[in-house]
Design a protein around this motif. Structure first.
Motif, PDB file in Angstrom:
ATOM      1  N   ASP A  32     -63.140  -1.585  18.639  1.00  0.00           N
ATOM      2  CA  ASP A  32     -63.888  -1.858  17.224  1.00  0.00           C
ATOM      3  C   ASP A  32     -63.513  -1.284  16.240  1.00  0.00           C
ATOM      4  OD1 ASP A  32     -66.223  -3.204  16.298  1.00  0.00           O
ATOM      5  OD2 ASP A  32     -67.001  -1.283  15.868  1.00  0.00           O
ATOM      6  N   TRP A  33     -63.357   0.095  16.221  1.00  0.00           N
ATOM      7  CA  TRP A  33     -62.737   0.695  14.949  1.00  0.00           C
ATOM      8  C   TRP A  33     -61.571   0.436  14.482  1.00  0.00           C
ATOM      9  CZ3 TRP A  33     -58.637   3.847  14.061  1.00  0.00           C
ATOM     10  CH2 TRP A  33     -58.024   4.122  15.312  1.00  0.00           C
ATOM     11  N   GLN A  34     -60.679  -0.005  15.490  1.00  0.00           N
ATOM     12  CA  GLN A  34     -59.445  -0.514  15.237  1.00  0.00           C
ATOM     13  C   GLN A  34     -59.383  -1.844  14.348  1.00  0.00           C
ATOM     14  OE1 GLN A  34     -57.979  -0.069  19.062  1.00  0.00           O
ATOM     15  NE2 GLN A  34     -56.689   1.620  18.521  1.00  0.00           N
ATOM     16  N   GLU A  35     -60.257  -2.754  14.843  1.00  0.00           N
ATOM     17  CA  GLU A  35     -60.402  -4.235  14.143  1.00  0.00           C
ATOM     18  C   GLU A  35     -61.083  -3.849  12.693  1.00  0.00           C
ATOM     19  OE1 GLU A  35     -59.699  -7.199  14.488  1.00  0.00           O
ATOM     20  OE2 GLU A  35     -58.867  -7.028  16.428  1.00  0.00           O
ATOM     21  N   ARG A  36     -62.110  -2.966  12.500  1.00  0.00           N
ATOM     22  CA  ARG A  36     -62.587  -2.426  11.258  1.00  0.00           C
ATOM     23  C   ARG A  36     -61.524  -1.869  10.557  1.00  0.00           C
ATOM     24  NH1 ARG A  36     -66.314   1.367  12.112  1.00  0.00           N
ATOM     25  NH2 ARG A  36     -65.683   1.580  14.187  1.00  0.00           N
ATOM     26  N   PHE A  37     -60.572  -1.215  10.892  1.00  0.00           N
ATOM     27  CA  PHE A  37     -59.706  -0.491  10.142  1.00  0.00           C
ATOM     28  C   PHE A  37     -58.720  -1.601   9.624  1.00  0.00           C
ATOM     29  CE2 PHE A  37     -54.878   0.613  11.024  1.00  0.00           C
ATOM     30  CZ  PHE A  37     -54.796   1.087   9.743  1.00  0.00           C
ATOM     31  N   VAL A  38     -58.157  -2.595  10.549  1.00  0.00           N
ATOM     32  CA  VAL A  38     -57.382  -3.665   9.953  1.00  0.00           C
ATOM     33  C   VAL A  38     -58.258  -4.504   8.870  1.00  0.00           C
ATOM     34  CG1 VAL A  38     -55.941  -5.867  10.603  1.00  0.00           C
ATOM     35  CG2 VAL A  38     -55.988  -3.699  12.096  1.00  0.00           C
ATOM     36  N   ARG A  39     -59.180  -4.777   9.012  1.00  0.00           N
ATOM     37  CA  ARG A  39     -60.157  -5.689   7.985  1.00  0.00           C
ATOM     38  C   ARG A  39     -60.300  -4.816   6.614  1.00  0.00           C
ATOM     39  NH1 ARG A  39     -63.300  -6.846  12.417  1.00  0.00           N
ATOM     40  NH2 ARG A  39     -64.906  -5.405  11.904  1.00  0.00           N
ATOM     41  N   ALA A  40     -60.556  -3.546   6.805  1.00  0.00           N
ATOM     42  CA  ALA A  40     -60.595  -2.577   5.646  1.00  0.00           C
ATOM     43  C   ALA A  40     -59.412  -2.668   4.870  1.00  0.00           C
ATOM     44  CB  ALA A  40     -61.261  -1.314   5.928  1.00  0.00           C
ATOM     45  N   TYR A  41     -58.174  -2.379   5.657  1.00  0.00           N
ATOM     46  CA  TYR A  41     -56.775  -2.472   5.113  1.00  0.00           C
ATOM     47  C   TYR A  41     -56.609  -3.872   4.308  1.00  0.00           C
ATOM     48  CZ  TYR A  41     -52.116  -1.840   4.005  1.00  0.00           C
ATOM     49  OH  TYR A  41     -50.815  -1.591   3.397  1.00  0.00           O
ATOM     50  N   GLN A  42     -57.086  -4.958   4.996  1.00  0.00           N
ATOM     51  CA  GLN A  42     -56.547  -6.158   4.453  1.00  0.00           C
ATOM     52  C   GLN A  42     -57.364  -6.360   3.024  1.00  0.00           C
ATOM     53  OE1 GLN A  42     -57.542  -8.464   7.866  1.00  0.00           O
ATOM     54  NE2 GLN A  42     -55.973  -9.843   7.716  1.00  0.00           N
ATOM     55  N   LEU A  74     -56.074  -3.699  -0.298  1.00  0.00           N
ATOM     56  CA  LEU A  74     -54.606  -3.339  -0.181  1.00  0.00           C
ATOM     57  C   LEU A  74     -53.922  -2.209  -1.167  1.00  0.00           C
ATOM     58  CD1 LEU A  74     -53.496  -7.060   0.660  1.00  0.00           C
ATOM     59  CD2 LEU A  74     -53.481  -5.194   2.196  1.00  0.00           C
ATOM     60  N   LYS A  75     -54.326  -1.242  -1.095  1.00  0.00           N
ATOM     61  CA  LYS A  75     -53.743  -0.329  -2.082  1.00  0.00           C
ATOM     62  C   LYS A  75     -52.384   0.209  -1.252  1.00  0.00           C
ATOM     63  CE  LYS A  75     -58.028   1.790  -3.548  1.00  0.00           C
ATOM     64  NZ  LYS A  75     -58.693   2.689  -3.885  1.00  0.00           N
ATOM     65  N   LYS A  76     -51.629   0.908  -2.183  1.00  0.00           N
ATOM     66  CA  LYS A  76     -50.486   1.481  -1.717  1.00  0.00           C
ATOM     67  C   LYS A  76     -50.433   2.426  -0.600  1.00  0.00           C
ATOM     68  CE  LYS A  76     -46.039   3.661  -3.467  1.00  0.00           C
ATOM     69  NZ  LYS A  76     -45.283   4.148  -4.578  1.00  0.00           N
ATOM     70  N   ASN A  77     -51.692   3.225  -0.710  1.00  0.00           N
ATOM     71  CA  ASN A  77     -51.850   4.425   0.083  1.00  0.00           C
ATOM     72  C   ASN A  77     -53.087   4.126   1.145  1.00  0.00           C
ATOM     73  OD1 ASN A  77     -49.532   5.861  -0.419  1.00  0.00           O
ATOM     74  ND2 ASN A  77     -50.798   6.425  -2.257  1.00  0.00           N
ATOM     75  N   PHE A  78     -52.987   4.222   2.359  1.00  0.00           N
ATOM     76  CA  PHE A  78     -54.234   4.200   3.121  1.00  0.00           C
ATOM     77  C   PHE A  78     -54.358   5.323   3.988  1.00  0.00           C
ATOM     78  CE2 PHE A  78     -57.252   2.419   6.142  1.00  0.00           C
ATOM     79  CZ  PHE A  78     -58.163   1.691   5.337  1.00  0.00           C
ATOM     80  N   LEU A  79     -55.339   6.056   4.452  1.00  0.00           N
ATOM     81  CA  LEU A  79     -55.383   7.137   5.312  1.00  0.00           C
ATOM     82  C   LEU A  79     -56.234   6.802   6.360  1.00  0.00           C
ATOM     83  CD1 LEU A  79     -54.911  10.119   6.040  1.00  0.00           C
ATOM     84  CD2 LEU A  79     -57.023  10.686   4.677  1.00  0.00           C
ATOM     85  N   LEU A  80     -55.597   6.955   7.555  1.00  0.00           N
ATOM     86  CA  LEU A  80     -56.317   6.666   8.884  1.00  0.00           C
ATOM     87  C   LEU A  80     -56.649   8.062   9.735  1.00  0.00           C
ATOM     88  CD1 LEU A  80     -57.370   4.819  11.198  1.00  0.00           C
ATOM     89  CD2 LEU A  80     -55.181   4.537  12.024  1.00  0.00           C
ATOM     90  N   GLU A  81     -57.740   8.526   9.683  1.00  0.00           N
ATOM     91  CA  GLU A  81     -57.874   9.429  10.178  1.00  0.00           C
ATOM     92  C   GLU A  81     -58.631   9.471  11.396  1.00  0.00           C
ATOM     93  OE1 GLU A  81     -59.421  13.962   9.167  1.00  0.00           O
ATOM     94  OE2 GLU A  81     -60.085  12.355   7.610  1.00  0.00           O
ATOM     95  N   ALA A  96     -57.723   8.992  19.995  1.00  0.00           N
ATOM     96  CA  ALA A  96     -58.475   8.003  19.641  1.00  0.00           C
ATOM     97  C   ALA A  96     -57.707   6.570  19.560  1.00  0.00           C
ATOM     98  CB  ALA A  96     -59.119   8.296  18.371  1.00  0.00           C
ATOM     99  N   GLY A  97     -56.419   6.470  19.444  1.00  0.00           N
ATOM    100  CA  GLY A  97     -55.749   5.400  19.372  1.00  0.00           C
ATOM    101  C   GLY A  97     -55.244   5.051  18.054  1.00  0.00           C
ATOM    102  N   LYS A  98     -54.867   6.087  17.242  1.00  0.00           N
ATOM    103  CA  LYS A  98     -54.248   6.005  15.827  1.00  0.00           C
ATOM    104  C   LYS A  98     -52.783   5.208  16.179  1.00  0.00           C
ATOM    105  CE  LYS A  98     -54.069  10.520  15.447  1.00  0.00           C
ATOM    106  NZ  LYS A  98     -54.901  11.121  16.532  1.00  0.00           N
ATOM    107  N   THR A  99     -52.058   5.456  16.963  1.00  0.00           N
ATOM    108  CA  THR A  99     -50.883   4.953  17.245  1.00  0.00           C
ATOM    109  C   THR A  99     -50.985   3.334  17.426  1.00  0.00           C
ATOM    110  OG1 THR A  99     -49.582   7.019  17.894  1.00  0.00           O
ATOM    111  CG2 THR A  99     -48.659   4.729  18.300  1.00  0.00           C
ATOM    112  N   ALA A 100     -51.807   3.222  18.420  1.00  0.00           N
ATOM    113  CA  ALA A 100     -52.089   1.867  18.644  1.00  0.00           C
ATOM    114  C   ALA A 100     -52.849   1.183  17.396  1.00  0.00           C
ATOM    115  CB  ALA A 100     -53.013   1.452  19.720  1.00  0.00           C
TER     116      ALA A 100
END
Length: 94
Positions: A9-19, A22-29, A34-38
């Protein structure tokens, strides 16, 4: 999208948030395992055709992580990453 990867769920929310931001920099922590690579690979795979992305640059702090990232990219998304170790070759690292 990969048929081998079912995003959390959090990975889907991350992709939607990035979409939507669309800033130049985006931090995923996230914590260890937890699945950061995936999550990052899922973002690339989901957005590469929409944003006309033609390449992906991955920077990791150790060679074993570089190999692990490349293996995950292939196993989960069928991406063949060119792996090269350039540590110590620039003026940044001793």
């Amino acid at each position: 999208m990969s048929s081998y990867f079912l995003p959390r769920d959090w990975q889907e929310r991350f992709v939607r948030a990035y979409q939507t931001n669309l800033k130049k920099n985006f931090l995923l922590e996230a914590c260890t395992a937890a699945g950061k690579t995936a999550g990052a690979l899922h973002a690339f795979d989901s957005l590469k055709s929409v944003l006309d992305w033609r390449f992906l640059v991955v920077v990791v702090p150790a060679e074993h992580l570089m190999q692990q990232y490349a293996q995950d990219a292939f196993n989960l998304f069928g991406l063949n990453l060119f792996v090269t170790a350039q540590v110590g070759k620039s003026g940044i690292f001793p």
